[in-house]
Design a protein around this motif. Sequence first.
Motif, PDB file in Angstrom:
ATOM      1  N   SER A 100       0.830  -1.219   0.000  1.00 31.52           N
ATOM      2  CA  SER A 100       0.000   0.000   0.000  1.00 31.52           C
ATOM      3  C   SER A 100       0.859   1.262   0.000  1.00 31.52           C
ATOM      4  O   SER A 100       0.558   2.217   0.707  1.00 31.52           O
ATOM      5  CB  SER A 100      -0.951   0.035   1.204  1.00 31.52           C
ATOM      6  N   LEU A 101       1.926   1.249  -0.772  1.00 29.04           N
ATOM      7  CA  LEU A 101       2.817   2.405  -0.833  1.00 29.04           C
ATOM      8  C   LEU A 101       3.050   2.804  -2.285  1.00 29.04           C
ATOM      9  O   LEU A 101       2.974   1.981  -3.189  1.00 29.04           O
ATOM     10  CB  LEU A 101       4.173   2.079  -0.190  1.00 29.04           C
ATOM     11  N   GLY A 102       3.374   4.095  -2.476  1.00 28.44           N
ATOM     12  CA  GLY A 102       3.673   4.600  -3.809  1.00 28.44           C
ATOM     13  C   GLY A 102       5.083   4.225  -4.253  1.00 28.44           C
ATOM     14  O   GLY A 102       5.828   3.580  -3.513  1.00 28.44           O
ATOM     15  N   PRO A 103       5.487   4.673  -5.446  1.00 27.55           N
ATOM     16  CA  PRO A 103       6.757   4.252  -6.065  1.00 27.55           C
ATOM     17  C   PRO A 103       8.022   4.608  -5.288  1.00 27.55           C
ATOM     18  O   PRO A 103       9.046   3.981  -5.502  1.00 27.55           O
ATOM     19  CB  PRO A 103       6.769   4.991  -7.402  1.00 27.55           C
ATOM     20  N   LEU A 104       7.959   5.591  -4.394  1.00 27.77           N
ATOM     21  CA  LEU A 104       9.169   5.900  -3.605  1.00 27.77           C
ATOM     22  C   LEU A 104       9.203   5.079  -2.326  1.00 27.77           C
ATOM     23  O   LEU A 104      10.180   4.408  -2.018  1.00 27.77           O
ATOM     24  CB  LEU A 104       9.205   7.389  -3.257  1.00 27.77           C
ATOM     25  N   ALA A 105       8.097   5.159  -1.570  1.00 24.29           N
ATOM     26  CA  ALA A 105       8.071   4.507  -0.258  1.00 24.29           C
ATOM     27  C   ALA A 105       8.099   2.985  -0.355  1.00 24.29           C
ATOM     28  O   ALA A 105       8.487   2.299   0.590  1.00 24.29           O
ATOM     29  CB  ALA A 105       6.830   4.952   0.513  1.00 24.29           C
ATOM     30  N   GLU A 403      -1.271  10.959 -10.769  1.00 25.32           N
ATOM     31  CA  GLU A 403      -1.575  10.237  -9.527  1.00 25.32           C
ATOM     32  C   GLU A 403      -0.300   9.600  -8.985  1.00 25.32           C
ATOM     33  O   GLU A 403      -0.068   9.561  -7.774  1.00 25.32           O
ATOM     34  CB  GLU A 403      -2.638   9.171  -9.826  1.00 25.32           C
ATOM     35  N   THR A 404       0.544   9.099  -9.888  1.00 29.70           N
ATOM     36  CA  THR A 404       1.811   8.469  -9.498  1.00 29.70           C
ATOM     37  C   THR A 404       2.707   9.464  -8.777  1.00 29.70           C
ATOM     38  O   THR A 404       3.254   9.182  -7.706  1.00 29.70           O
ATOM     39  CB  THR A 404       2.547   7.945 -10.749  1.00 29.70           C
ATOM     40  N   ILE A 405       2.847  10.656  -9.357  1.00 30.00           N
ATOM     41  CA  ILE A 405       3.730  11.670  -8.757  1.00 30.00           C
ATOM     42  C   ILE A 405       3.188  12.105  -7.400  1.00 30.00           C
ATOM     43  O   ILE A 405       3.901  12.131  -6.400  1.00 30.00           O
ATOM     44  CB  ILE A 405       3.852  12.882  -9.703  1.00 30.00           C
TER      45      ILE A 405
END
Length: 634
Positions: A100-105, A403-405
Amino acid sequence: SSIPPGAHLPITPDLLMTPSDQGDVDLDVDFAADRGNWTGKLDFLLSCIGYCVGLGNVWRFPYRAYTNGGGAFLVPYFLMLAICGIPLFFLELSLGQFSSLGPLAVWKISPLFKGAGAAMLLIVGLVAIYYNMIIAYVLFYLFASLTSNLPWEHCGNWWNTDLCLEHRGSKGGNGALPLNLTSTVSPSEEYWSRYVLHIQGSQGIGSPGEIRWNLCLCLLLAWVIVFLCILKGVKSSGKVVYFTATFPYLILLMLLVRGVTLPGAWKGIQFYLTPQFHHLLSSKVWIEAALQIFYSLGVGFGGLLTFASYNTFHQNIYRDTFIVTLGNAVTSILAGFAIFSVLGYMSQELGVPVDQVAKAGPGLAFVVYPQAMTMLPLSPFWSFLFFFMLLTLGLDSQFAFLETIVTAVTDEFPYYLRPKKAVFSGLICVAMYLMGLVLTTDGGMYWLVLLDDYSASFGLMVVVITTCLAVTRVYGIQRFCRDIHMMLGFKPGLYFRACWLFLSPATLLALLVYSIVKYQPSEYGSYRFPAWAELLGILMGLLSCLMIPAGMLVAVLREEGSLWERLQQASRPAMDWGPSLEENRTGMYVATLAGSQSPKPLMVHMRKYGGITSFENTAIEVDREIAEEEESMM
């Protein structure tokens, strides 16, 4: 647990928590729920379909198919879909949904590789800037279609030159054209280059000329639409896709039926699908097929990871993977029928072979197809439909980029940014609009071509190869499969494991090498880019690659001990890696969240404490025992 509440105090975990963990105890617990989720069953599926099915399906696939052996192209296309497309798609969805995290985390899975997440963001940012410019062109044509006569139908406007000739095939005699077509230009082509782009006002990429106010306003409108749709995050964009992901199919069907009923349509379709199997012997065809799959599924841009991160923990992404990837392939093939049936009609009307009217990229959407529309009865209606389809196709891919950013950055700083997500989204849209203004100048097309050629070329492949290797080799394919088992109730089979471990990275590596060896400088029509522009493009691609070693350096500097120890510690999953909600944490993930009332963190890596090595050994042993128990139970 069997211990009554309050019977033991969580002294040990406190001792082991980093100061930031201790301060954030309440925040972490509150914020997991606050991140937001899809509100309906279909939101996620339609968002993925909308994201993958984009402009490329209409203007790249049909052309690639016909230049690479027609129907024979489908062989490498589906093979590459199986080797690269489906496994990488599933890998990215699994990573996002599990954490449940985005591309960085998400790189808590192995902090050493966090640079790959930063590289994804850089690539997506660059793509989002120019992709919205294409949407602005589409809006421009959409408004231009709202007339009784299409403005690109006739010569004799102020933007036309002496070379302009209305290419209407003379039906008299044998149907041959009395004029030589090569030295003339169609009105639709002059409308595009001289009126819409006003490219004659620019000397080249170095002197872009003045800003075209009408394009500037169209770009503004495009950004306003995108902002309004992602305003509430996936809660709003998840509803908009019910329209933007399904409506193109309706229009595509209408265009297809209209196209197939035109005289000469079969000529075009035959041209599109006649298999030329000798093409399969050249490496180029296989490379093109892999590139088409790679770009049209949007693997590596972080969009899939972001969308999956808003799923519930047990969502069946295995099924969704096949629905989206196969749906995307079928859409591409259908679009080819719609495009080539009209091109066949056009070639018959003009009395020239089909390959002379066929083009790829913006030329197809803004020159060839609009020209074909002028030949139809009710031309403004068909033109409006075509551009409305392009608009809906483009928008939902653009939602995903933004949304990704937004997700990636807010997941890094949840405490500050999550409550102000709408304001933050607005700021990003404004910044990107301002950066995109250079694309609205007379020479904007040169910049767009440069961005299109380099922003997501070899950099994207490097990112995907890194992600694949980090997850399967560093984190470990066994652990990754165990995570998926925990989430979906079954382990991925031999096919997925073979692709992840070997086939997908090897194919991508071959693609990467091929694209470097066969490197060709950018060009637009007859214009050749100057050396400095080439260099700028290559640097753009290299910058995203350099993010990966830069991220490694930062991760290693944060650790303590010798270089080898630092590398080992930085490549291990972070303490709080795992499902975001306490109730989904089973097996080795039980109670490793900050604030959990259990001494389990003892068994997790004592990362920040160089002294407690005996604990570290205990932790590894206990983990091994747990793993063995789990294996024997299965």
